[in-house]
Motif scaffolding. Structure first.
Motif, short mmCIF file in Angstrom:
data_model
loop_
_atom_site.label_atom_id
_atom_site.label_comp_id
_atom_site.label_asym_id
_atom_site.label_seq_id
_atom_site.Cartn_x
_atom_site.Cartn_y
_atom_site.Cartn_z
N ILE A 35 0.87 -1.17 0.00
CA ILE A 35 0.00 0.00 0.00
C ILE A 35 0.91 1.22 0.00
O ILE A 35 1.79 1.34 0.86
N TRP A 36 0.73 2.09 -0.98
CA TRP A 36 1.49 3.34 -1.07
C TRP A 36 0.57 4.48 -0.66
O TRP A 36 -0.59 4.52 -1.07
N MET A 37 1.10 5.42 0.13
CA MET A 37 0.32 6.57 0.56
C MET A 37 1.07 7.85 0.27
O MET A 37 2.27 7.94 0.53
N SER A 38 0.37 8.82 -0.29
CA SER A 38 0.94 10.16 -0.41
C SER A 38 0.49 10.94 0.82
O SER A 38 -0.59 10.71 1.36
N THR A 39 1.35 11.85 1.27
CA THR A 39 1.07 12.54 2.54
C THR A 39 1.27 14.04 2.44
O THR A 39 1.91 14.54 1.52
N VAL A 40 0.74 14.74 3.42
CA VAL A 40 0.84 16.20 3.47
C VAL A 40 2.25 16.67 3.81
O VAL A 40 2.74 17.63 3.23
N LYS A 41 2.93 16.01 4.72
CA LYS A 41 4.25 16.48 5.17
C LYS A 41 5.34 15.41 5.17
O LYS A 41 6.48 15.71 5.44
N SER A 42 4.98 14.17 4.89
CA SER A 42 5.94 13.07 5.07
C SER A 42 6.28 12.34 3.79
O SER A 42 6.71 11.18 3.83
N GLY A 43 6.08 12.95 2.63
CA GLY A 43 6.44 12.32 1.37
C GLY A 43 5.56 11.14 1.03
O GLY A 43 4.34 11.20 1.13
N LEU A 44 6.20 10.02 0.66
CA LEU A 44 5.49 8.78 0.35
C LEU A 44 5.77 7.76 1.43
O LEU A 44 6.88 7.70 1.95
N VAL A 45 4.77 6.94 1.71
CA VAL A 45 4.92 5.87 2.69
C VAL A 45 4.50 4.58 2.01
O VAL A 45 3.47 4.52 1.35
N ARG A 46 5.32 3.53 2.18
CA ARG A 46 5.00 2.21 1.63
C ARG A 46 4.83 1.22 2.77
O ARG A 46 5.71 1.07 3.61
N LEU A 47 3.67 0.57 2.81
CA LEU A 47 3.41 -0.49 3.78
C LEU A 47 3.45 -1.81 3.04
O LEU A 47 2.71 -2.01 2.07
N LYS A 48 4.31 -2.70 3.45
CA LYS A 48 4.39 -4.04 2.86
C LYS A 48 4.61 -5.04 3.97
O LYS A 48 5.59 -4.96 4.71
N ASP A 49 3.67 -5.98 4.09
CA ASP A 49 3.70 -6.95 5.18
C ASP A 49 3.83 -6.22 6.51
O ASP A 49 2.96 -5.46 6.86
N THR A 50 4.92 -6.40 7.21
CA THR A 50 5.10 -5.72 8.50
C THR A 50 6.10 -4.57 8.40
O THR A 50 6.49 -4.02 9.42
N ASN A 51 6.49 -4.19 7.20
CA ASN A 51 7.49 -3.13 7.02
C ASN A 51 6.85 -1.82 6.60
O ASN A 51 5.94 -1.79 5.78
N ILE A 52 7.38 -0.74 7.17
CA ILE A 52 6.97 0.61 6.80
C ILE A 52 8.20 1.32 6.27
O ILE A 52 9.23 1.36 6.93
N ARG A 53 8.11 1.87 5.06
CA ARG A 53 9.24 2.60 4.46
C ARG A 53 8.76 3.98 4.09
O ARG A 53 7.71 4.14 3.46
N ASN A 54 9.51 5.00 4.45
CA ASN A 54 9.17 6.38 4.19
C ASN A 54 10.14 6.97 3.18
O ASN A 54 11.35 6.79 3.31
N TYR A 55 9.61 7.62 2.14
CA TYR A 55 10.42 8.27 1.11
C TYR A 55 10.17 9.77 1.18
O TYR A 55 9.02 10.21 1.05
N THR A 56 11.23 10.54 1.38
CA THR A 56 11.14 11.99 1.53
C THR A 56 12.17 12.66 0.62
O THR A 56 12.78 12.00 -0.23
N THR A 57 12.39 13.93 0.85
CA THR A 57 13.42 14.63 0.08
C THR A 57 14.79 14.01 0.31
O THR A 57 15.65 14.06 -0.55
N SER A 58 14.99 13.38 1.44
CA SER A 58 16.27 12.69 1.71
C SER A 58 16.51 11.52 0.76
O SER A 58 17.64 11.14 0.50
#
Length: 86
Positions: A35-58
């Motif tokens: 599940i991919w989510m676009s956010t107001v302040k936190s870039g993109l977030v990917r939920l896969k199984d039990t993992n959460i990955r955040n993609y930002t300007t970094s």
């Protein structure tokens, strides 16, 4: 909330439990079960199984405010950011 299909669980996360975002603007689902989510302040977030990955300007986004995520042809995802960035 997140769904763990392997374990057959529905898990609910509070903001203090590693979940990097409280304001989601859109959702998309990929062929790998993420599940991919676009956010107001936190870039993109990917939920896969039990993992959460955040993609930002970094990680290369031009902005951390992502208004929409959408899947195009052949599994390509497109994101729309403020100031018209795609």
């Amino acid at each position: 909330a997140r769904i763990n299909e392997k374990l057959g669980l529905y898990e609910f996360l509070r903001n203090d439990e590693k979940f990097p975002v409280s304001m989601v603007t859109s959702f998309a689902f990929d062929d790998e079960g993420s599940i991919w989510m676009s956010t107001v302040k936190s870039g993109l977030v990917r939920l896969k199984d039990t993992n959460i990955r955040n993609y930002t300007t970094s990680q290369g986004l031009s902005l951390n405010r992502v208004n929409i995520i959408s899947e195009g042809s052949q599994g390509t995802f497109y994101i729309g950011e403020d100031e018209g960035y795609i």
